[in-house]
Design an enzyme around this catalytic site. Sequence first.
Site, PDB file in Angstrom:
ATOM      1  N   HIS A 171       4.313  -3.297  -3.683  1.00  0.00           N
ATOM      2  CA  HIS A 171       3.549  -3.164  -2.682  1.00  0.00           C
ATOM      3  C   HIS A 171       2.178  -2.810  -3.151  1.00  0.00           C
ATOM      4  O   HIS A 171       1.979  -1.736  -3.796  1.00  0.00           O
ATOM      5  CB  HIS A 171       4.416  -2.236  -1.950  1.00  0.00           C
ATOM      6  CG  HIS A 171       3.457  -1.689  -0.493  1.00  0.00           C
ATOM      7  ND1 HIS A 171       3.938  -2.442   0.537  1.00  0.00           N
ATOM      8  CD2 HIS A 171       2.408  -1.129  -0.199  1.00  0.00           C
ATOM      9  CE1 HIS A 171       3.046  -2.114   1.516  1.00  0.00           C
ATOM     10  NE2 HIS A 171       2.207  -1.191   1.162  1.00  0.00           N
ATOM     11  N   CYS A 172       1.388  -3.682  -2.629  1.00  0.00           N
ATOM     12  CA  CYS A 172      -0.050  -3.248  -3.072  1.00  0.00           C
ATOM     13  C   CYS A 172      -0.879  -2.689  -2.014  1.00  0.00           C
ATOM     14  O   CYS A 172      -1.183  -3.222  -1.070  1.00  0.00           O
ATOM     15  CB  CYS A 172      -0.682  -4.858  -3.658  1.00  0.00           C
ATOM     16  SG  CYS A 172      -2.326  -4.542  -4.046  1.00  0.00           S
TER      17      CYS A 172
END
Lengths: 381, 131
Positions: A171-172
Amino acid sequence: MQGRRAGKRKWQAFPGNNKFFCRGLLMSSRQVAILVFVVVTILVLAGLFFAFDARYLVLNIHPVGVGAIFPVIGALGLFYSLAFILKAGCIDPGIVPRALPDECEFNTSLADEDPAAKSKSYVGTPALYKTVTVNGQPMRLKLCVTCNVWRPPRASHCGLCNNCQEHFDHHCPWVGNCVAKRNYRYFYLFLCSVTVMSIFVMGCNVAVISLASTQGDNASFLNALKENPASVIEFAIAGIGLICVMGLAGMHTWLIAKMETTNEDIKGTFKQRSRGDTVINPYLKSRNCCENFCVVICGPFPPSLIDRRGYVKESELEEEGDQQCYGATGVSSPGPGSGHLVQEDKHELTSTAEAVPSETSGQAVAAVHGSQNEETTKLID
Amino acid sequence: MDRQGKKIFIQRDYSLGTGVRFSPEFPRELQGRVDEAVYRATLEHINDIFDRAEALNCRAYCEGCMACLTGYMFQYCIKTHYERRVQEATDFIREENRTKYERLGVVIGDPMDRGLRCIEVFIMPEVELQT
């Protein structure tokens, strides 16, 4: 004549923690502030570049036509950087749609009966697994208690977005979205384009300062810096950007070469076990790195599976608090003797398919990968 | 089999990787209702369509390169090869249902309706079939 069809569209009743824009055409996670900040930073840097450095280079490089290449390269770099980050941040990353009620019981019936296959970390309700073979390598798939689906190999459940994603990487927060099957190439190309453009802008800044320090009556390095403050600011912004992304770009280049995701790399899914059992990466069909890059960057474009613009059937809507959602929104019932689920779905430890033999390697831990600098791989909340 | 009919879900086959492929194993619930060879042919054709959708050949690479050069904007102008194959699978299943399965009281679902997780097969009760 039939009027406008009543009923909710699937994006309006989507059970995950996502935001939708343009009537379901675009989507992201709920936290998009950092993405907006990154886009604004790119635009500010581009604005300064075109207003000052590019103009200076066009006017002061002889022959005159040669200087025109700098704004052209800058414009292309700006276009590609924005296109890649917006594609990475604003599309379905590869969400696995949740199972509908009629599928849930069937899914539960497919679980392995071996008691040893049950998770040791849960108190009360054990997790369910089933074993499949992927390219000759036995892999253990987990039944996601939130989505009530058998997580495909390489899939993982993001605790922040509350969705299972195929080929989950991480998850960025910088793109405000998960990086998974459908948007990994855009994320990687964004890292590469920002790396290249940062170096380009810094090079142009150095060129401008160099030219300015040799031209004019009071030509000196300090005077050049004073007369071109925009170049100094650009150099600082581009330098910080380069430090942030260059390491990441290098790391993902290495991951693509060995055909692993960040998730698998951090968990050591394909590392040699301490007992000496051999676990191979079943997805690494070819040792040719070029082919791996071609597959990731130029491979086919899988469509979105969540059908955001489709309509939800009334029978599929479920009450989730004060909202209506479709698809599995709660806990599956794995079988007789199951207790209550102690852990909330959001706090579920994510797991990809585990390469057998494995013990508790499927239990991920929150990790801040040292080489990722600002990037945080969130596997659990 | 109850009066409302029965649903079974053909699961994904991961033996050849994470590509879209469904298990061609003949479900025991269909024994006596559908010919095994006909069923296997249908599943293999569906698998073949998705194999072609995900094939890594010159066409796929050209499409990918062209898309990259346009900043992936061209995907909003024309359907991708994968999307066209998905539509082909939908049309094929509809035709198979119309010509082969519905008269046997079986309806094969579109895998896209289930997010490519599985293929739903609805088996009508025998009572309804006879009426």
